[in-house]
Design an enzyme around this catalytic site. Structure first.
Site, PDB file in Angstrom:
ATOM      1  N   ALA A  35      52.301  27.403  31.366  1.00 20.40           N
ATOM      2  CA  ALA A  35      53.322  26.384  31.105  1.00 20.40           C
ATOM      3  C   ALA A  35      54.390  26.914  30.138  1.00 20.40           C
ATOM      4  CB  ALA A  35      52.675  25.136  30.549  1.00 20.40           C
ATOM      5  N   GLU A  36      53.956  27.719  29.171  1.00 19.98           N
ATOM      6  CA  GLU A  36      54.928  28.285  28.217  1.00 19.98           C
ATOM      7  C   GLU A  36      55.858  29.267  28.935  1.00 19.98           C
ATOM      8  OE1 GLU A  36      52.428  28.349  24.049  1.00 19.98           O
ATOM      9  OE2 GLU A  36      51.946  29.851  25.547  1.00 19.98           O
ATOM     10  N   SER A  83      48.301  58.805  56.324  1.00 18.88           N
ATOM     11  CA  SER A  83      47.073  58.073  56.067  1.00 18.88           C
ATOM     12  C   SER A  83      46.053  59.092  55.549  1.00 18.88           C
ATOM     13  CB  SER A  83      46.643  57.437  57.365  1.00 18.88           C
ATOM     14  OG  SER A  83      45.477  56.737  57.151  1.00 18.88           O
ATOM     15  N   LYS A 116      40.284  53.219  45.356  1.00 17.35           N
ATOM     16  CA  LYS A 116      40.948  52.860  46.612  1.00 17.35           C
ATOM     17  C   LYS A 116      40.927  51.337  46.677  1.00 17.35           C
ATOM     18  CE  LYS A 116      40.993  54.277  51.457  1.00 17.35           C
ATOM     19  NZ  LYS A 116      41.306  52.992  52.033  1.00 17.35           N
ATOM     20  N   GLU A 173      49.810  50.360  46.801  1.00 18.61           N
ATOM     21  CA  GLU A 173      49.001  49.372  47.491  1.00 18.61           C
ATOM     22  C   GLU A 173      49.367  47.973  47.007  1.00 18.61           C
ATOM     23  OE1 GLU A 173      47.364  50.997  49.595  1.00 18.61           O
ATOM     24  OE2 GLU A 173      45.772  49.687  50.369  1.00 18.61           O
ATOM     25  N   LYS A 290      42.456  63.530  45.144  1.00 17.35           N
ATOM     26  CA  LYS A 290      43.649  64.305  45.510  1.00 17.35           C
ATOM     27  C   LYS A 290      43.705  65.599  44.712  1.00 17.35           C
ATOM     28  CE  LYS A 290      46.192  60.027  46.156  1.00 17.35           C
ATOM     29  NZ  LYS A 290      47.117  59.072  45.566  1.00 17.35           N
ATOM     30  N   LYS A 314      34.715  56.368  51.142  1.00 20.47           N
ATOM     31  CA  LYS A 314      34.552  54.917  51.295  1.00 20.47           C
ATOM     32  C   LYS A 314      33.175  54.483  50.806  1.00 20.47           C
ATOM     33  CE  LYS A 314      36.686  52.685  54.434  1.00 20.47           C
ATOM     34  NZ  LYS A 314      37.665  51.613  54.504  1.00 20.47           N
ATOM     35  N   CYS A 409      25.020  13.645  70.944  1.00 21.53           N
ATOM     36  CA  CYS A 409      25.085  12.328  71.606  1.00 21.53           C
ATOM     37  C   CYS A 409      24.981  12.418  73.115  1.00 21.53           C
ATOM     38  CB  CYS A 409      26.369  11.618  71.212  1.00 21.53           C
ATOM     39  SG  CYS A 409      27.855  12.383  71.916  1.00 21.53           S
ATOM     40  N   CYS A 430      29.522   9.524  68.110  1.00 26.73           N
ATOM     41  CA  CYS A 430      28.503  10.579  68.152  1.00 26.73           C
ATOM     42  C   CYS A 430      27.785  10.653  66.802  1.00 26.73           C
ATOM     43  CB  CYS A 430      29.185  11.902  68.473  1.00 26.73           C
ATOM     44  SG  CYS A 430      28.147  13.341  68.163  1.00 26.73           S
TER      45      CYS A 430
HETATM   46  S1  IVH Z   1      47.214  58.072  48.854  1.00 27.19           S
HETATM   47  C1  IVH Z   1      49.090  60.847  51.642  1.00 27.19           C
HETATM   48  N1  IVH Z   1      45.949  56.712  47.001  1.00 27.19           N
HETATM   49  O1  IVH Z   1      44.356  53.935  51.618  1.00 27.19           O
HETATM   50  C2  IVH Z   1      48.311  59.952  50.825  1.00 27.19           C
HETATM   51  N2  IVH Z   1      46.084  55.774  49.176  1.00 27.19           N
HETATM   52  O2  IVH Z   1      43.106  55.137  53.952  1.00 27.19           O
HETATM   53  C3  IVH Z   1      48.618  58.540  51.079  1.00 27.19           C
HETATM   54  N3  IVH Z   1      45.046  53.554  49.383  1.00 27.19           N
HETATM   55  O3  IVH Z   1      47.278  54.209  53.535  1.00 27.19           O
HETATM   56  C4  IVH Z   1      47.786  57.587  50.420  1.00 27.19           C
HETATM   57  N4  IVH Z   1      44.424  53.385  47.275  1.00 27.19           N
HETATM   58  O4  IVH Z   1      47.104  52.277  51.817  1.00 27.19           O
HETATM   59  C5  IVH Z   1      46.331  56.752  48.290  1.00 27.19           C
HETATM   60  N5  IVH Z   1      44.913  55.606  45.253  1.00 27.19           N
HETATM   61  C6  IVH Z   1      45.291  55.645  46.528  1.00 27.19           C
HETATM   62  C7  IVH Z   1      45.011  54.576  47.418  1.00 27.19           C
HETATM   63  C8  IVH Z   1      45.419  54.696  48.749  1.00 27.19           C
HETATM   64  C9  IVH Z   1      44.446  52.768  48.461  1.00 27.19           C
HETATM   65  C10 IVH Z   1      45.224  53.201  50.795  1.00 27.19           C
HETATM   66  C11 IVH Z   1      46.609  53.493  51.321  1.00 27.19           C
HETATM   67  C12 IVH Z   1      46.401  54.446  52.457  1.00 27.19           C
HETATM   68  C13 IVH Z   1      44.985  54.178  52.833  1.00 27.19           C
HETATM   69  C14 IVH Z   1      44.399  55.401  53.521  1.00 27.19           C
END
Ligand code: IVH
Length: 666
Positions: A35-36, A83, A116, A173, A290, A314, A409, A430
C-alpha cells in the site's frame, strides 16, 4: 508547491520507486508495504498528469502501454538463440567435462554453474542503455515481439545504469514464483479456466498476452543468463564477468550462481541446490554448467542446435509410482463427468496422494490406463499431481469410456462441443450434482455451515430429506436423528449452524449458489454493487457488464442463471425460509492493527490469501510480500515457504491460523 518543485519531486519519486523495485524484485528484501508503494506510484502519476512536461518515458508509470492487436509481430534474432543439451546423470556431466577438456587440448578452464530456473527464454535488446525490444525465443531464429509485456516486468529496467555498450542484447529466463502460480491457478479454477501445469507454461502464456495490463497482474520475474548481440562496447572476458557487469547495470542476476574450478565442485553445487529447491520460491528444474572463458567458448563452438561449451543437468522431477485401484466417475456441481483415478496412497513432494483427476475420457484413452495398472505420477511446482504414463500394464481390462447414462442418476448424458470434451449429466435433480452443490453451498468460503460435510450431505440426499439448498433450512431435529451417528447434541449443533448461515452476507450466499463463472471475487463485486439479490436478478446483461471486473462471460451466465424457472422457484423458497438477501455496507476500517506489517506464507484453511489480507488490512495493517527486519508478524499456514525460515532467522513473531484469526477478529 512552487513550479520548480514538481519536477524535483517527480525525479525524487522515480528514484525512490526504482530503488524499491530493485529491493523487491532483485534483492528480495522490500522495506515498503504494497500500500505504501502504491501511494508513491499514485503520487507520481498524479504529478505527471498535472505536469506532463516533466513526464519521463522511463518513469515507472510508463510501464503499462496500450494493448497489442492481432498477432504478435515476428522478430528475427540477429544472433541465433540456442538451446542446451540435457543430461540426467553425473556420468553424463563428467563425459561432457572430458569432451571440453579434450576440445581445449588440456588447457585449464573454470565453469559457471547456474540454477536452471523453470521459465521461458526471453531476449532484451538495449540500445544506448534503453530497452527497445523484447522477444521470445521462438524457434531460435525467429521469435515474437513481446516488448509490451517485458515492460511490465518490474525487475526489467527500462534503462540501464552506468557505462553500457551501444547495443547490448541480454537473454534470460522469465519465470513466476511458485506462490504466484498457485494463486493464479486458484483464481483460474474459480473462474472455470484451464490450469497452468507448470511455471514455464504460465510464463510463456503470460508473455504472449496481448494486453500488458493483464500480463502485469501475473507478477512475472526475470533473471539474466546469457547475451546475444554486443556492439560498440568492450567485450567481456568471461561469463562470470558478464554476469557481474549486468548486475551493476541493474539487471537481475541469480544470486545462487557460482564459479567452479573442479568438476567435483559442480557436483557439490548440484547436490546443494537439489536439496534446497523445495524451499526456494521459484521452481528450479536443474543446473546449467558453462565454460567460463569466452575465448574458450568460441574455440569449442557449437553443434547445430546447442553450444558445446554448455550443458544442462536436469533434476529428476518430483515423481512416484503407484497402483490405480479404481477409476471412478465424479459428477460435478454443474453435471460435468470427471474420471478420477483412485490410487494406492503414495508420498509425492511432501504430500500424500490418493486420487488424481484424469480430466476427461480422451485422457484415459491417451494414457491407456485402467484399474490395476502401475502408473507414474508427477508433481511440478505447487500444481496438482498428474499421471504421466502407465509403467506396468497389470490390468486385463481396457480403460473405461464415457458412460451412456449418468453413474449417479442414470439420466441422459450430453456430449458438449466444448474444447475440453465434456460429458454432462443434464438432470438438475441428479443426486450427485445436488450433493456437490450442497457441499459447495456449505463450504467455508460460502455459507460456512460447520458440520455439514460430505458424509452428512450424502445421507440427506439419499434419504430424500434435501433436494436443493432451500431444503437445508426446512430440516428438523427428527430428520437429523434418523441419520447415522447423529446424537442429540450433534443434531442441535448442525441445526444451529444452518440457522446461523441465514444471516450470511449476499456475497457468500451468491457464491454458494454456484452460478457458472461466478467465483468468490465476482460474487463480492456483484453483491457490493447490487446490494440485494432482487436487484441483481433484475439486472440486464449490459448493466452487469458496466460493473468493473465483470466481463461478458460472467454477465451472460448470471442472467441465464436467474432467468431459469428453477432458479426463480429456488429463490422464492429460500426467501420464505428467511435467508438474508442483502449485502451489508462495508465495515468501517478499524485501526487495531494500524501500521503493523504482516507477511503470509503457506495456505490457510478455508480462507483465500486475498481474504486473509483484507481481514488485517481492514484493521489498518499493511501486508507485505516478503519478510524483512521491519515485519511484525508472519502468518504461517500449511506448507509454508522459505519466508518462514527467514522469519525464524530474523526472530519475527509467528502466528498460526488460529492466532491469526483471533488477532484479525479482535
Ligand atoms: S544458457 C546458449 N542459462 O534453459 C545457452 N539457459 O534448456 C543458452 N535456462 O533455452 C541458454 N536457466 O531458457 C542458460 N542459467 C541458464 C538457464 C537457462 C534456464 C533455460 C533457457 C534455455 C533452456 C535450455
Amino acid at each position: 508547491m512552487r513550479p520548480s518543485q514538481p519536477q524535483k519531486r517527480i525525479a525524487e519519486l522515480i528514484k525512490t520507486i526504482k530503488e524499491h523495485d530493485h529491493r523487491y524484485y532483485v534483492l528480495d528484501d522490500p522495506i515498503l508495504a504494497d500500500a505504501e508503494y502504491d501511494a508513491l506510484l499514485k503520487e507520481l502519476s498524479g504529478l505527471e498528469t498535472r505536469y506532463p512536461q516533466f513526464k519521463s518515458p522511463f518513469s515507472p508509470t510508463q510501464r503499462v502501454g496500450a494493448q497489442v492487436s492481432g498477432d504478435l509481430p515476428a522478430v528475427v534474432h540477429r544472433v541465433k538463440m540456442l538451446s542446451l543439451d540435457n543430461t540426467y546423470s553425473p556420468d553424463e556431466i563428467r563425459a561432457w567435462h572430458t569432451r571440453v577438456s579434450k576440445g581445449l587440448e588440456g588447457e585449464a578452464f573454470t565453469m559457471t554453474v547456474e540454477p536452471k530456473v523453470d521459465g521461458v527464454s526471453c531476449s532484451l535488446m538495449y540500445e544506448g542503455g534503453v530497452l527497445v525490444m523484447a522477444a521470445t525465443r521462438g524457434d531460435g531464429v525467429t521469435g515474437e515481439d513481446i516488448t509490451h509485456n517485458a515492460r511490465v516486468i518490474r525487475c526489467i529496467p527500462l534503462r540501464l545504469e552506468g557505462d553500457v555498450a551501444r547495443v547490448l542484447e541480454v537473454r534470460g529466463e522469465v519465470y513466476m514464483d511458485k506462490a504466484d502460480l498457485s494463486a493464479l491457478n486458484r483464481l483460474r479454477k474459480e473462474q472455470g479456466e484451464v490450469l497452468f501445469a507448470n511455471p514455464r507454461n504460465a510464463a510463456a502464456g503470460s508473455l504472449k498476452l496481448l494486453d500488458p495490463a493483464v500480463s502485469a497482474g501475473r507478477r512475472l520475474k526475470f533473471f539474466v543468463h546469457s547475451f546475444g548481440l554486443l556492439e560498440g562496447g568492450k567485450p567481456y572476458a568471461d561469463q562470470w564477468q558478464f554476469l557481474s557487469k549486468v548486475e551493476k547495470y541493474g539487471l537481475p542476476v541469480n544470486p545462487h550462481n557460482r564459479l567452479c574450478r573442479h568438476i567435483d565442485d559442480v557436483f557439490t553445487f548440484c547436490d546443494e541446490l537439489y536439496h534446497r529447491r523445495a524451499a526456494m520460491v521459484y521452481e528450479v528444474d536443474g543446473v546449467v554448467v558453462k565454460v567460463n572463458g569466452l575465448g574458450q567458448q568460441a574455440r569449442l563452438g557449437m553443434t547445430l542446435k546447442s553450444p558445446r561449451w554448455a550443458v544442462a543437468f536436469k533434476f529428476p522431477a518430483h515423481q512416484a509410482t503407484t497402483i490405480v485401484k479404481d477409476i471412478t466417475i465424479q459428477v460435478g456441481r454443474t453435471g460435468v463427468l470427471t474420471p478420477v483415478a483412485e490410487l494406492k496412497p503414495v508420498a509425492l513432494a511432501g504430500v500424500t496422494i490418493s486420487r488424481a483427476t484424469l480430466h476427461n475420457f480422451d485422457e484415459i484413452r491417451r494414457l491407456g490406463v485402467a484399474a490395476g495398472d502401475r502408473v507414474l505420477l508427477e508433481r511440478a511446482g505447487d500444481v496438482i499431481p498428474k499421471i504421466v504414463k502407465v509403467v506396468a500394464k497389470l490390468s486385463s481390462s481396457g480403460g473405461i469410456t464415457a458412460p451412456k447414462t449418468c453413474p449417479s442418476c442414470k439420466g441422459r448424458i450430453v456430449k458438449e462441443k466444448a474444447e475440453d470434451v465434456a460429458y454432462r449429466c443434464v438432470n438438475p435433480a441428479c443426486p450427485q450434482q445436488v450433493e456437490r452443490g450442497l457441499i459447495h453451498f456449505a463450504g467455508r468460503e460460502a455459507m460456512d455451515i460447520e458440520g455439514l460435510g460430505e458424509a452428512v450431505v450424502v445421507q440427506l440426499v439419499a434419504k430424500g430429506l434435501v433436494k436443493d439448498v432451500a431444503g437445508l433450512y426446512r430440516l428438523t431435529k427428527n430428520d437429523l436423528l434418523g441419520l447415522e451417528l447423529f446424537a442429540g447434541k450433534k443434531a442441535d449443533n448442525l441445526l444451529a449452524a444452518i440457522a446461523a448461515s441465514k444471516k450470511k452476507p449476499l456475497s457468500r450466499f451468491l457464491f454458494g449458489l454456484g452460478v457458472d463463472h461466478v467465483g468468490q471475487k465476482a460474487a463480492l463485486v456483484l453483491a457490493g454493487r447490487f446490494k440485494d439479490l432482487r436487484s441483481l436478478m433484475a439486472a440486464k446483461e449490459e448493466g452487469l457488464q458496466t460493473v468493473e471486473e465483470i466481463g461478458p462471460v460472467i454477465a451472460r451466465s448470471v442472467v441465464e442463471f436467474f432467468k431459469s424457472a428453477r432458479t426463480k422457484r429456488l429463490v422464492r423458497s429460500l426467501e420464505a425460509t428467511g435467508v438474508n438477501f442483502k449485502e451489508p455496507r462495508a465495515m468501517p476500517a478499524g485501526d487495531r492493527l494500524k501500521g503493523k506489517k504482516f507477511v503470509f506464507t503457506g495456505e490457510l484453511n478455508g480462507i483465500t490469501r486475498p481474504q486473509a489480507q483484507k481481514m488485517v488490512e481492514a484493521q489498518g495493517a499493511l501486508v507485505m510480500s516478503s519478510v524483512s527486519k521491519t515485519t511484525d508478524y508472519v502468518v504461517a499456514g500449511d506448507s509454508p515457504g522459505s519466508k518462514l525460515d527467514k522469519a525464524v532467522q530474523l526472530g519475527i513473531s509467528l502466528l498460526d491460523q488460529k492466532q491469526f484469526e483471533e488477532m484479525a477478529h479482535g
